[in-house]
Enzyme design. Sequence first.
Site, mmCIF file in Angstrom:
data_model
loop_
_atom_site.group_PDB
_atom_site.id
_atom_site.type_symbol
_atom_site.label_atom_id
_atom_site.label_comp_id
_atom_site.label_asym_id
_atom_site.label_seq_id
_atom_site.Cartn_x
_atom_site.Cartn_y
_atom_site.Cartn_z
ATOM 1 C CG ASP A 66 62.552 48.108 7.991
ATOM 2 O OD1 ASP A 66 61.611 47.708 7.408
ATOM 3 O OD2 ASP A 66 62.702 49.178 8.516
ATOM 4 C CG ASP A 135 62.530 56.391 17.406
ATOM 5 O OD1 ASP A 135 62.092 56.427 16.105
ATOM 6 O OD2 ASP A 135 63.164 55.749 18.174
ATOM 7 C CG HIS A 137 62.592 54.461 13.684
ATOM 8 N ND1 HIS A 137 62.102 54.136 14.738
ATOM 9 C CD2 HIS A 137 61.716 54.210 12.537
ATOM 10 C CE1 HIS A 137 60.876 53.498 14.576
ATOM 11 N NE2 HIS A 137 60.395 53.597 13.225
ATOM 12 C CD GLU A 142 64.953 52.632 16.639
ATOM 13 O OE1 GLU A 142 64.487 53.814 16.274
ATOM 14 O OE2 GLU A 142 64.114 51.576 17.045
#
Length: 259
Positions: A66, A135, A137, A142
């Site tokens: 990413d 979280d 990811h 996400e």
Amino acid sequence: MAEVIIVGSREDAGALAADEIARLIRARPDTVLGLATGSTPLPVYRALRPRLAGVDVSRVRGFALDEYVGLDPEHPQSYRSVIAREVVAPLGLDPARVRVPNGAPDGIEHAGADYEAAIEAAGGVDLQILGIGTDGHIGFNEPGSSFASLTRVKTLTRQTREDNARFFDDIDDVPRHCITQGLGTILRARHLLLLAFGAGKADAIARAVEGPVTAMLPGSAVQLHPHATVIVDEAAAGRLRLAGYYRETWQHKPDWQGL
Ligand code: F6R
């Protein structure tokens, strides 16, 4: 299920992962690596350096997971810079064979498809290194990301921007958008190697490995992969219900199986 290996320290995890990556590169000099950034993979890259001494890495390819959108590529925290500094230079890889998604706003609408085409042209990723966000990811997929998603632009959650603020002067400097390989892209890699360290990751790891497979916890996609290895330290393993089983399995794993 994913194979879960509980190790004593980040360094132990780095050594284990690096052994496997070095073995792969020796066996296949044109190995295609999927490269994570963030703090988690750093012990892997550090452990890899001495293991690759004297190994021909001139044909190794790499694809980062990413990149931030709109961050100057020369910014020290752009993933282009991080990959150049932490991976390409120390391991002596050919910079032309290591790609990072293009986060430049100009042309961003094509950048995902271009990246997918480049991965495909390289023959796909052999081994994908992954970290996991608090979280849940992986990449920057996400919660709510489709399991079929490909490389595209995403909006970072507040939680991820807060987590990553440590790399910037201020949370307002953390970009809001990123371009990330999709869960579908990640699942196409031939081997997934997910690492996590520290108690802050224990909940995400337990849900990824033992919870329901759900887009609400993108890391649970590893349960859909036929060859996924999860390496965690004791703290990150803290909420695993089957920890005893994983330890026993690892202790008695036949040598011939490898990672
Ligand atoms: C980085 C990436 C992210 C990180 C995750 C954990 O390329 O794709 O999924 O792996 O945010 O970050 P760290 O390792 O800094 O805790």
